[in-house]
Motif scaffolding. Structure first.
Motif, PDB file in Angstrom:
ATOM      1  N   PRO A  51       0.801  -1.230   0.000  1.00 20.34           N
ATOM      2  CA  PRO A  51       0.000   0.000   0.000  1.00 20.34           C
ATOM      3  C   PRO A  51       0.829   1.273   0.000  1.00 20.34           C
ATOM      4  N   ARG A  52       2.080   1.182   0.452  1.00 22.05           N
ATOM      5  CA  ARG A  52       2.935   2.366   0.453  1.00 22.05           C
ATOM      6  C   ARG A  52       3.241   2.825  -0.965  1.00 22.05           C
ATOM      7  N   ASN A  53       3.154   1.889  -1.927  1.00 19.25           N
ATOM      8  CA  ASN A  53       3.394   2.266  -3.324  1.00 19.25           C
ATOM      9  C   ASN A  53       2.314   3.208  -3.854  1.00 19.25           C
ATOM     10  N   GLN A  54       1.164   3.226  -3.210  1.00 14.76           N
ATOM     11  CA  GLN A  54       0.042   4.018  -3.697  1.00 14.76           C
ATOM     12  C   GLN A  54       0.077   5.466  -3.194  1.00 14.76           C
ATOM     13  N   LEU A  55       1.003   5.758  -2.271  1.00  9.70           N
ATOM     14  CA  LEU A  55       0.979   7.070  -1.636  1.00  9.70           C
ATOM     15  C   LEU A  55       1.349   8.204  -2.589  1.00  9.70           C
ATOM     16  N   TRP A  56       1.909   7.883  -3.747  1.00  9.16           N
ATOM     17  CA  TRP A  56       2.176   8.941  -4.711  1.00  9.16           C
ATOM     18  C   TRP A  56       0.856   9.583  -5.165  1.00  9.16           C
ATOM     19  N   ARG A  57      -0.259   8.828  -5.041  1.00  8.08           N
ATOM     20  CA  ARG A  57      -1.567   9.391  -5.409  1.00  8.08           C
ATOM     21  C   ARG A  57      -1.951  10.539  -4.476  1.00  8.08           C
ATOM     22  N   GLU A  58      -1.563  10.415  -3.185  1.00 10.26           N
ATOM     23  CA  GLU A  58      -1.799  11.517  -2.249  1.00 10.26           C
ATOM     24  C   GLU A  58      -0.940  12.720  -2.622  1.00 10.26           C
ATOM     25  N   TYR A  59       0.248  12.447  -3.097  1.00  4.61           N
ATOM     26  CA  TYR A  59       1.112  13.515  -3.591  1.00  4.61           C
ATOM     27  C   TYR A  59       0.404  14.264  -4.722  1.00  4.61           C
ATOM     28  N   VAL A  60      -0.176  13.505  -5.656  1.00  5.75           N
ATOM     29  CA  VAL A  60      -0.890  14.114  -6.780  1.00  5.75           C
ATOM     30  C   VAL A  60      -2.077  14.932  -6.286  1.00  5.75           C
ATOM     31  N   MET A  75      11.231   3.963 -11.631  1.00  5.59           N
ATOM     32  CA  MET A  75      10.955   4.167 -13.055  1.00  5.59           C
ATOM     33  C   MET A  75      10.552   2.878 -13.771  1.00  5.59           C
ATOM     34  N   LYS A  76      10.787   1.726 -13.138  1.00  3.52           N
ATOM     35  CA  LYS A  76      10.397   0.445 -13.730  1.00  3.52           C
ATOM     36  C   LYS A  76       9.076  -0.076 -13.159  1.00  3.52           C
ATOM     37  N   SER A  77       8.443   0.699 -12.291  1.00  2.00           N
ATOM     38  CA  SER A  77       7.248   0.226 -11.593  1.00  2.00           C
ATOM     39  C   SER A  77       5.969   0.560 -12.363  1.00  2.00           C
ATOM     40  N   SER A  78       4.919  -0.178 -12.053  1.00  2.00           N
ATOM     41  CA  SER A  78       3.615   0.106 -12.657  1.00  2.00           C
ATOM     42  C   SER A  78       3.072   1.435 -12.160  1.00  2.00           C
ATOM     43  N   GLU A  79       3.429   1.808 -10.936  1.00  2.00           N
ATOM     44  CA  GLU A  79       2.964   3.096 -10.397  1.00  2.00           C
ATOM     45  C   GLU A  79       3.545   4.257 -11.191  1.00  2.00           C
ATOM     46  N   GLN A 103       4.238   4.201 -14.368  1.00  2.00           N
ATOM     47  CA  GLN A 103       3.472   4.255 -15.611  1.00  2.00           C
ATOM     48  C   GLN A 103       2.141   4.959 -15.395  1.00  2.00           C
ATOM     49  N   LEU A 104       1.532   4.733 -14.243  1.00  2.00           N
ATOM     50  CA  LEU A 104       0.273   5.424 -13.928  1.00  2.00           C
ATOM     51  C   LEU A 104       0.509   6.924 -13.743  1.00  2.00           C
ATOM     52  N   LEU A 105       1.655   7.272 -13.173  1.00  2.00           N
ATOM     53  CA  LEU A 105       2.003   8.689 -13.030  1.00  2.00           C
ATOM     54  C   LEU A 105       2.147   9.341 -14.403  1.00  2.00           C
ATOM     55  N   LEU A 106       2.792   8.657 -15.327  1.00  2.00           N
ATOM     56  CA  LEU A 106       2.928   9.189 -16.685  1.00  2.00           C
ATOM     57  C   LEU A 106       1.555   9.365 -17.338  1.00  2.00           C
TER      58      LEU A 106
END
Length: 364
Positions: A90-99, A119-123, A125-128
């Protein structure tokens, strides 16, 4: 008179990134941090009034001010080479709070710092995708890997840096230093000597001073600075014998077999940096959260002479690790020994943050 540019620091930790931006004249007006000790350290150095101690998901939208720059490094354990690489972490999802904060704060520029594997993560790619046609569509992105040593930091630490801009694309800053500059016009890498030479080779104590401070209505150990955190350990006689065999730049393969634990004797390849010794003339390897354990990496003090007359057989101290991260001598720390070590290892090197801040400042 020109207005000071303002920042929000998310997942601020102890404030390594803010320290670099403050060095370049930025003014922090909001910081968010979930860990009490890290939030207290941040508050001790940059002010408690603008520090939000708590879960970023509970930060009210109405409390998010408009700023020039949003900075921060969402937790990266799920992407780290040392972690489980659990894509469902779940910590990988915290970039969404950043957004979410970027959308509310409407900065001219935002900067994300993360581990190189991000840069190799699925997260990622979602940011892009968010920038291509989602909630970050107003921003042009630049991204890549930066090595802190290439910006005058006495540490080799490769990180993913993402710069989003709605005032025209901002490329990543160019290196100012190089391992072998030759005719490039760049400066040579900075060695550990520049940051920790001259500090007491024998720490006076293994414990932090018995003092406390109050932040966010909580009492925490602190406020410590300088030699307060120059604390040593009590290695066993066997550990000291192992350390004594390791020259600068060396590691576990320099330790005689009869002194090695069974797990290392039976693993003839890999993990080359464990039980390693730093070099005076080179940057350290990445300072992680357990830099005080030589079995975790190249963390032995760099002083060692072949004749055996002057060897410092111990891991680096908290103060030396903080100096290698670029924190100033008067920086104040709150927390236990383990808590402060975690803050130091998780921080963005101050010199790298300062270089990014200087680069961005000239383009805003």
């Amino acid at each position: 008179m020109t207005r000071r540019l303002t920042t929000i620091d998310l997942f601020a930790g102890c404030g390594g990134m803010t320290a670099g931006f403050v060095e370049q004249g930025f003014r922090p007006i909001l910081a968010v941090e979930f860990d009490l000790y890290a939030a207290a350290t941040y508050a001790a150095n940059f002010g408690e009034r603008h520090t939000f101690y708590g879960d970023i998901a509970t930060l009210p939208e109405g409390d998010i001010p408009q700023v020039d720059v949003v900075i921060g490094g969402p937790p990266c354990q799920g992407f780290s080479n040392l972690g489980s690489k659990d894509i469902g972490d779940p910590r990988n999802q915290l970039w969404r709070e950043y957004v979410r904060v970027v959308k509310a704060a409407r900065p001219k520029v935002f900067i994300i710092e993360n581990v190189d594997r991000f840069m190799k993560s699925s997260e990622f790619q979602l940011l892009l995708a968010e920038a291509a046609g989602g909630s970050l569509a107003d921003y042009e992105l630049s991204y890549g890997h930066l090595n802190a040593a290439d910006f005058g930091v006495a540490q080799r630490r490769v990180r993913t840096i993402v710069i989003g801009s709605r005032i025209g694309k901002i490329e990543l800053p160019a290196a100012t230093h190089a391992r072998d500059p030759k005719d490039s016009g760049l400066l040579p890498w900075v060695g550990t000597r520049d940051r920790i030479h001259g500090l007491p080779e024998r720490p006076a104590t293994t414990e932090l001073p018995a003092s406390t401070a109050e932040f966010f209505s909580e009492v925490v150990p602190g406020r410590f600075k300088g030699l307060d955190i120059h604390v040593g350990r009590n290695p066993t006689a066997l550990s000291l014998e192992r350390y004594d065999h390791v020259p600068p730049g060396g590691g576990r393969f320099d330790v005689p077999d009869h002194l090695l634990p069974r797990c290392w004797r039976e693993k003839p390849t890999g993990t080359t940096d464990v039980m390693g010794r730093m070099r005076w003339d080179m940057p350290s390897h990445t300072i992680r959260t357990e830099f005080f354990k030589p079995e975790k990496g190249q963390y032995l003090h760099p002083q060692w002479d072949r004749a055996g007359k002057h060897r410092v057989n111990r891991p680096i101290t908290h103060y030396e690790a903080a100096r290698l991260q670029g924190f100033p001598e008067d920086f104040e720390w709150c927390g236990t020994k383990i808590g402060i070590a975690r803050q130091i290892g998780n921080a963005v090197p101050v010199g790298l943050a300062s270089s990014i801040a200087r680069h961005v400042k000239t383009l805003i």
